[in-house]
Design a protein around this motif. Structure first.
Motif, short mmCIF file in Angstrom:
data_model
loop_
_atom_site.label_atom_id
_atom_site.label_comp_id
_atom_site.label_asym_id
_atom_site.label_seq_id
_atom_site.Cartn_x
_atom_site.Cartn_y
_atom_site.Cartn_z
N ASP A 116 0.84 -1.19 0.00
CA ASP A 116 0.00 0.00 0.00
C ASP A 116 0.88 1.25 0.00
OD1 ASP A 116 -1.84 1.78 2.40
OD2 ASP A 116 -2.40 1.57 0.32
N MET A 117 0.64 2.14 -0.94
CA MET A 117 1.45 3.34 -1.15
C MET A 117 1.48 4.23 0.09
SD MET A 117 3.39 4.75 -3.34
CE MET A 117 4.20 6.32 -3.44
N GLY A 118 0.29 4.46 0.67
CA GLY A 118 0.19 5.32 1.86
C GLY A 118 1.05 4.82 3.01
N TYR A 119 0.98 3.49 3.22
CA TYR A 119 1.77 2.88 4.30
C TYR A 119 3.26 3.07 4.04
CZ TYR A 119 4.05 -0.66 7.15
OH TYR A 119 4.89 -1.30 8.02
N TYR A 120 3.66 2.84 2.78
CA TYR A 120 5.07 2.97 2.39
C TYR A 120 5.57 4.40 2.64
CZ TYR A 120 9.14 3.28 -0.71
OH TYR A 120 10.39 3.50 -1.21
N VAL A 121 4.77 5.37 2.24
CA VAL A 121 5.15 6.79 2.41
C VAL A 121 5.26 7.14 3.90
CG1 VAL A 121 4.41 9.18 2.02
CG2 VAL A 121 4.20 7.50 0.19
N ILE A 122 4.26 6.73 4.68
CA ILE A 122 4.26 7.03 6.12
C ILE A 122 5.46 6.38 6.79
CG2 ILE A 122 3.04 6.63 8.30
CD1 ILE A 122 0.42 7.04 6.74
N GLY A 180 -5.95 12.05 5.20
CA GLY A 180 -7.13 12.79 4.72
C GLY A 180 -7.56 12.30 3.35
N GLY A 181 -6.60 12.08 2.47
CA GLY A 181 -6.88 11.57 1.12
C GLY A 181 -7.54 10.20 1.18
N ASN A 182 -7.05 9.35 2.08
CA ASN A 182 -7.62 8.01 2.23
C ASN A 182 -9.06 8.08 2.73
OD1 ASN A 182 -5.29 6.85 1.34
ND2 ASN A 182 -4.55 6.26 3.35
N VAL A 183 -9.33 8.99 3.67
CA VAL A 183 -10.69 9.16 4.20
C VAL A 183 -11.63 9.60 3.08
CG1 VAL A 183 -12.13 10.53 5.77
CG2 VAL A 183 -9.97 9.59 6.58
N ASP A 184 -11.18 10.54 2.25
CA ASP A 184 -12.00 11.00 1.11
C ASP A 184 -12.32 9.83 0.18
OD1 ASP A 184 -11.93 13.55 2.09
OD2 ASP A 184 -10.38 14.26 0.71
N ASN A 185 -11.32 9.00 -0.11
CA ASN A 185 -11.52 7.84 -0.99
C ASN A 185 -12.52 6.86 -0.41
OD1 ASN A 185 -9.68 8.88 -2.78
ND2 ASN A 185 -7.99 7.60 -2.10
N ILE A 186 -12.43 6.64 0.91
CA ILE A 186 -13.35 5.71 1.58
C ILE A 186 -14.78 6.25 1.51
CG2 ILE A 186 -13.98 4.73 3.84
CD1 ILE A 186 -10.85 4.59 4.35
N ASN A 187 -14.94 7.56 1.72
CA ASN A 187 -16.27 8.18 1.66
C ASN A 187 -16.87 8.05 0.26
OD1 ASN A 187 -16.18 8.88 4.34
ND2 ASN A 187 -15.51 10.98 3.96
#
Length: 88
Positions: free
Chosen positions: A1-7, A60-67
């Protein structure tokens, strides 16, 4: 997962930078005047804020995608219900 990698990378980077800056701060206090140490500490807190902001943007981006996904699923469920009513 890209987000996890970046974090994960941000955290590793932050830990390494914090160690370096800590050493730098200690050296500054020992060798130079304390005003320089205060500035170094201030710079560190600013750079921490930057990485916190980056993490918040990703989350925040992930939350928007989930919504968005939830909205699409709700629409599909309505269509499916309407279709099932017609066919039964």
């Amino acid at each position: 997962d890209m987000g996890y990698y970046v974090i994960n990378n941000l955290i590793k980077e932050r830990i390494n930078m914090t160690k370096e800056t800590l050493k730098q701060t200690v050296n500054t206090i020992t060798h130079l005047d304390s005003m320089k140490a205060v500035k170094v500490a201030f710079d560190l807190s600013e750079s921490n804020q930057d990485s916190i902001n980056k993490v918040m943007q990703i989350v925040g981006g992930n939350v928007d995608n989930i919504n968005l996904l939830a909205e699409r699923i709700a629409k599909l469920e309505k269509k499916l219900e309407a279709y099932e009513l017609r066919t039964n």
